[in-house]
Design a protein around this motif. Structure first.
Motif, short mmCIF file in Angstrom:
data_model
loop_
_atom_site.label_atom_id
_atom_site.label_comp_id
_atom_site.label_asym_id
_atom_site.label_seq_id
_atom_site.Cartn_x
_atom_site.Cartn_y
_atom_site.Cartn_z
N ARG A 176 20.97 -47.25 -14.91
CA ARG A 176 21.52 -47.79 -13.29
C ARG A 176 21.25 -49.83 -13.60
O ARG A 176 21.46 -50.35 -13.23
CB ARG A 176 21.73 -47.39 -12.80
N VAL A 177 19.84 -49.57 -14.24
CA VAL A 177 18.88 -50.96 -14.08
C VAL A 177 17.52 -51.19 -15.33
O VAL A 177 17.89 -49.62 -15.74
CB VAL A 177 18.20 -51.06 -12.59
N VAL A 178 17.56 -51.95 -15.75
CA VAL A 178 17.35 -52.23 -16.64
C VAL A 178 15.68 -53.10 -15.75
O VAL A 178 15.64 -54.10 -15.80
CB VAL A 178 18.04 -52.90 -18.14
N VAL A 179 14.55 -52.48 -16.50
CA VAL A 179 13.81 -53.24 -16.47
C VAL A 179 12.45 -53.57 -18.00
O VAL A 179 12.19 -53.56 -18.81
CB VAL A 179 12.01 -52.46 -15.47
N LEU A 180 11.73 -54.61 -17.90
CA LEU A 180 11.23 -55.15 -19.26
C LEU A 180 10.23 -55.96 -18.98
O LEU A 180 9.22 -56.66 -17.96
CB LEU A 180 12.10 -56.61 -19.53
N GLY A 187 19.59 -46.00 -7.13
CA GLY A 187 20.17 -44.66 -6.68
C GLY A 187 21.05 -45.57 -5.40
O GLY A 187 21.88 -44.41 -5.16
N ASN A 188 21.03 -46.69 -5.54
CA ASN A 188 22.93 -47.01 -4.68
C ASN A 188 24.08 -47.43 -5.79
O ASN A 188 24.19 -46.60 -6.89
CB ASN A 188 22.17 -48.99 -4.40
N LYS A 197 34.04 -43.90 -1.05
CA LYS A 197 34.38 -42.51 -0.04
C LYS A 197 33.16 -41.52 0.04
O LYS A 197 32.71 -41.19 0.90
CB LYS A 197 35.36 -41.89 -0.89
N GLU A 198 32.31 -41.24 -0.89
CA GLU A 198 31.21 -40.79 -0.51
C GLU A 198 29.64 -41.56 -0.52
O GLU A 198 29.54 -40.60 0.64
CB GLU A 198 30.62 -40.94 -2.24
N GLY A 199 30.04 -42.94 -0.47
CA GLY A 199 29.12 -43.60 1.11
C GLY A 199 29.56 -43.13 2.27
O GLY A 199 28.16 -42.94 3.44
N ARG A 200 31.13 -43.82 2.19
CA ARG A 200 30.90 -43.17 3.94
C ARG A 200 30.90 -41.21 4.22
O ARG A 200 30.05 -41.57 5.80
CB ARG A 200 32.37 -43.47 3.55
N THR A 201 31.06 -41.32 3.50
CA THR A 201 31.37 -39.54 4.57
C THR A 201 29.56 -39.45 4.09
O THR A 201 29.29 -38.17 5.04
CB THR A 201 31.80 -38.67 3.32
#
Length: 273
Positions: A61-65, A214-215, A256-260
């Motif tokens: 989901r994200v990359v660290v260099l 996680g977002n 929808k998942e965020g609202r729920t």
């Protein structure tokens, strides 16, 4: 004691570029500590391979260099190659062509990117760091672009990013003098976003990376695309791309998942669709 990334799962460029995935975070390590992680052409190409694989991995989901060892992020280009690869304008153009694809890949990367900087971040290392979305630095970090001391031009893209971060006056001072800037000064002028004690840098970087991972990926993509367009001249902005990603968010399962999850007072489980 310094905290560092875990052992790599994959390597490129004769193990001078290392690649790993941890908790949804892709990790790329510049692993040439004997030369303070100076970038060779092979390392540029290895970086492109690692970034491409992490881009195409749905678990990332994200990359660290970051840099291997405790002396440098990237101390610049490998000057020992210059007599062969950048000894005149024609050779330099070929060098730029071979590394341009990797720079463009990072500049237009669809996932969030973070530079975790310890030690020297100079020349080409500054270019890499400025292409990332977020820059965290250790207190021992040093920054600079010594192009004027080597007699080379830094290039439009690198200077465009430098000016966007620190403004034209500081860009001139950095470029005209080839001066070194410490971490505190880099933070003050906007070159980096956060400075941390050396021993806390990696864990703090990974905490932020895990938070991002996680977002909701589509919401983050919307922010990244929109900020990118904001930085363009008005007549070059792709407003259709902004609208499209906005609509994709509103129609997504993640919305929808965020609202729920909010109503159920639990942590959401986002899937990026």
């Amino acid at each position: 004691m310094l905290d560092t990334p875990k052992t790599a799962q994959k390597s490129h460029a004769d193990s001078k570029i290392l690649q790993n995935v941890e908790d949804g975070v892709g990790i790329v390590v510049f692993n040439n500590p004997e030369k303070r992680n100076a970038m060779s052409l092979e390392m540029w190409e290895g970086l492109g391979n690692a970034l491409t694989e992490l881009r195409d991995d749905p678990a990332v989901r994200v990359v660290v260099l970051t840099g291997g060892g405790d002396k440098a992020f990237v101390s610049g280009a490998d000057i020992s190659q210059f007599e062969k690869t950048r000894h005149n304008a024609e050779a330099s153009a070929e060098y730029s062509r071979r590394s341009e694809a990797q720079r463009a890949l990072l500049a237009n990367y669809p996932k969030p990117t973070i530079a975790c900087i310890r030690g020297f971040c100079l020349g080409g290392g500054m270019q890499v760091a400025m292409l990332t979305d977020i820059r965290f630095a250790a207190e021992n970090s040093q920054f600079g672009i010594p192009a004027a001391r080597l007699g080379i031009a830094y290039g439009y893209d690198g200077l465009r990013h430098l000016v966007s971060l620190v403004g034209p006056s500081w860009a001139r001072l950095i470029m005209y003098t080839g001066m070194r800037i410490d971490a505190a000064e880099a933070l003050r002028i906007g070159l980096v976003d956060r400075v941390l004690p050396d021993g806390e840098l990696w864990s703090a970087t990974m905490d932020i990376a895990r938070t991002i991972a996680g977002n909701a990926p589509l919401a983050i993509a919307a922010a990244k695309i929109t900020i990118r367009e904001v930085l363009k001249d008005p007549d070059q902005r792709d407003m259709a791309a902004i609208k499209a990603i906005g609509n994709a968010c509103m129609d997504s399962e993640d919305f929808k998942e965020g609202r729920t999850a909010f109503m159920e007072k639990r942590k959401p489980q986002f899937k990026g669709k």
